[in-house]
Design an enzyme around this catalytic site. Structure first.
Site, PDB file in Angstrom:
ATOM      1  N   GLY A   1       0.774  -1.222   0.000  1.00  0.00           N
ATOM      2  CA  GLY A   1       0.000   0.000   0.000  1.00  0.00           C
ATOM      3  C   GLY A   1       0.808   1.276   0.000  1.00  0.00           C
ATOM      4  O   GLY A   1       0.247   2.356   0.234  1.00  0.00           O
ATOM      5  N   ASP A   2       2.103   1.184  -0.261  1.00  0.00           N
ATOM      6  CA  ASP A   2       2.960   2.366  -0.371  1.00  0.00           C
ATOM      7  C   ASP A   2       4.145   1.974  -1.241  1.00  0.00           C
ATOM      8  O   ASP A   2       4.008   1.128  -2.123  1.00  0.00           O
ATOM      9  CB  ASP A   2       3.387   2.868   1.016  1.00  0.00           C
ATOM     10  CG  ASP A   2       3.645   4.376   1.035  1.00  0.00           C
ATOM     11  OD1 ASP A   2       4.544   4.813   0.287  1.00  0.00           O
ATOM     12  OD2 ASP A   2       2.982   5.107   1.771  1.00  0.00           O
ATOM     13  N   ASP A   3       5.332   2.551  -1.004  1.00  0.00           N
ATOM     14  CA  ASP A   3       6.502   2.178  -1.809  1.00  0.00           C
ATOM     15  C   ASP A   3       6.843   0.707  -1.613  1.00  0.00           C
ATOM     16  O   ASP A   3       6.888   0.216  -0.481  1.00  0.00           O
ATOM     17  CB  ASP A   3       7.713   3.018  -1.402  1.00  0.00           C
ATOM     18  CG  ASP A   3       7.519   4.494  -1.688  1.00  0.00           C
ATOM     19  OD1 ASP A   3       7.109   4.833  -2.805  1.00  0.00           O
ATOM     20  OD2 ASP A   3       7.761   5.312  -0.782  1.00  0.00           O
TER      21      ASP A   3
ATOM     22  N   SER B   1       2.710  -0.768  -6.836  1.00  0.00           N
ATOM     23  CA  SER B   1       2.297   0.235  -5.856  1.00  0.00           C
ATOM     24  C   SER B   1       1.318   1.184  -6.516  1.00  0.00           C
ATOM     25  O   SER B   1       1.698   1.976  -7.378  1.00  0.00           O
ATOM     26  CB  SER B   1       3.500   1.013  -5.321  1.00  0.00           C
ATOM     27  OG  SER B   1       3.065   2.078  -4.502  1.00  0.00           O
TER      28      SER B   1
END
Length: 496
Positions: A286-288, A319
């Site tokens: 849910g991010d990098d 991502s």
């Protein structure tokens, strides 16, 4: 005419016939005895095999699990069940993990110890590792993080950050933690460490947490760390966070979190680390997927530990919120000598990104990208120098980062909206950027799709789409063909 047998061979044949007749007669007259002996032999073999499986297998709730043989990697090996562990997904096994680690901590001079986690669901609060330890997760073994944050210990902020990343004051520790360690291995037959982060994400979004969430695995001030052949999933916060470590290897690891609704679940964040290899991994979070860091503003400058000599290769990442591979934005101790090669980024918002801002200080330099493939990515390559997120208001606006010596060779893809977006500034220009061998299929037809601002560099050979006018053009032999019109031309459109 039939040739007669020689006398010697004839006598030998006669003896064999007599022996066969005697054996047949003996078996016939002792058939019951042979049946009894055969049954005894069979039972003996059965019992021997059962004991062997019990010794090599893994016990769970009274059942014997043979599964795949667990390799012995240390002089001493234990099962979690030896310390009272119960893998029913309900029993809390914190004491079992802590007792096992304590026992292994006494074996360092003898080569250390291995803790085998059998198949099952092993609920636990956070626990610490020790030096010279292998944590081995068997096939179908799953370590579950307890969801009650009151059972997660609080720790001081990281010295290079000054504050918790989300709140001032202390931060929650990680589910699996270690500090000042040497020679630690976390591996297995693709067993899983599951942070059960759903409750953390919901409370964070509802602003119900008073402290920064904790990572799934965090190892600090340590060396010779290996994580291989396991799955990490649903971390409350960053998934694997090596902090100020040397000689870290992450190989054949799957990292998962929902691509939406799982905030800040970065996959791997090497932070002020040296000599790192990340290879053969699949990351969708849910991010990098990966974010290389080295401290935040004045705290990172004072701590002064760079991230350097990092190799990232043979990865598939995704991502939808941030980027596949990021450098920054917390990079105040400096980042250098990074190689990213053989990377596939699919169905993502951005592919690779460098992000920094005034107040960071530090540097990003000697960064090499090779053989990148973008598949359905909104923006391929991003460099951004106005990522203005700070720990407090005491940062120095005159602490300007240096961004230079960055090369891209072999960039391919399809379904990309903007292949390159470089957003330098008058205060933080981006210098010595090289592009070579680029062919990216586009989904957006705007004229200026290769966007640049305050950047100096070169394009070698023919690339598609056409580069911005800030860059010098060279032919394949390295001869200058056309000098850039102006390096400070700005043509960045953040609406696409």
């Amino acid at each position: 005419m039939v040739e007669p047998l020689p006398v010697g061979r004839f006598q030998l044949q006669q003896k064999r016939v007599k022996l066969k007749r005697w054996v047949a007669a003996f078996i016939s007259s002792h058939r019951t005895l042979f049946v009894v002996l055969w049954i005894v032999a069979f039972c003996s073999v059965f019992l021997w095999q059962r004991k062997s499986v019990a010794r090599a297998g893994l016990s769970l709730s009274g059942k014997t699990w043979s599964g795949r043989p667990v390799p012995k990697m240390r002089a001493f090996a234990f099962n979690l069940t030896d310390f009272g562990g119960v893998g029913d997904g309900v029993t809390v096994n914190t004491a079992a993990f802590e007792t096992a680690v304590s026992a292994i901590s006494k074996l360092g001079k003898s080569g250390g110890g291995q803790l085998n986690v059998p198949p099952g669901k092993w609920l636990t609060a956070p626990f610490n590792l020790t030096s010279h330890m292998t944590l081995f997760l068997a096939e179908d073994a799953e370590i579950l993080g307890i969801q009650d944050e009151n059972q997660w210990p609080l720790m001081p902020p990281l010295p290079s950050y000054g504050h918790g990343r989300e709140h001032h004051g202390p931060r929650y520790g990680s589910l699996i933690h270690g500090r000042n360690l040497k020679d630690v291995v976390i591996t297995g037959h693709n067993g899983t460490i599951n942070g059960q982060g759903q409750s953390w994400w919901k409370k964070y979004q509802q602003k119900l947490l008073d402290h920064t969430r904790g990572p799934l695995v965090q190892i600090m001030w340590s060396g010779d760390i290996v994580i291989a052949n396991i799955t990490l999933r649903d971390s409350p916060f960053w998934t694997f966070h090596p902090y100020d470590c040397k000689n870290v290897t992450v190989r054949n690891v799957t990292i998962l979190a929902p691509i939406h609704g799982a905030p800040n679940t970065d996959g791997i964040d090497p932070d002020s680390c040296e000599d790192v290899v990340i290879e053969d991994c699949y990351i969708s979070v849910g991010d990098d997927a990966i974010a290389i860091k080295s401290g935040w503003d004045q705290y990172g400058i004072a701590y002064g530990r760079p991230s350097r000599n990092i190799l990232i290769r043979n990865l598939i990442v995704r991502s939808m919120v941030s980027a596949g591979i990021s450098i920054g934005s917390e990079m105040s101790g400096g980042v250098s000598d990074v190689t990213v090669e053989n990377l596939l980024v699919w169905s993502s918002r951005r592919a690779v990104r460098i992000k920094t801002a005034a107040g960071r200080g530090g540097y990003i330099r000697q960064i090499t990208y090779r053989n990148l493939t973008f598949d359905n990515v909104r923006v391929g390559i991003v460099m951004k120098t106005d990522y203005n997120e700070h720990p407090d208001n005491d940062f120095d606006l005159k602490a300007l980062p240096i961004v230079k010596d960055i090369s891209f060779t072999g960039v391919y893809g399809q379904g990309v909206r903007v292949p390159v977006r470089i957003h330098g500034s008058e205060d933080i220009p981006i210098r010595n950027v090289t592009f070579r061998d680029i062919s990216v299929g586009l989904t957006y037809k705007k004229k200026h799709i290769f966007q640049c601002g305050f950047v100096q560099g070169r394009v070698i050979g023919t690339i598609f789409p056409a580069p911005c006018e800030n860059l010098d053009l060279y032919n394949e032999e390295g001869q200058l063909v056309k000098r850039s019109i102006a390096q400070n031309i700005t043509d960045v459109d953040y609406d696409i």
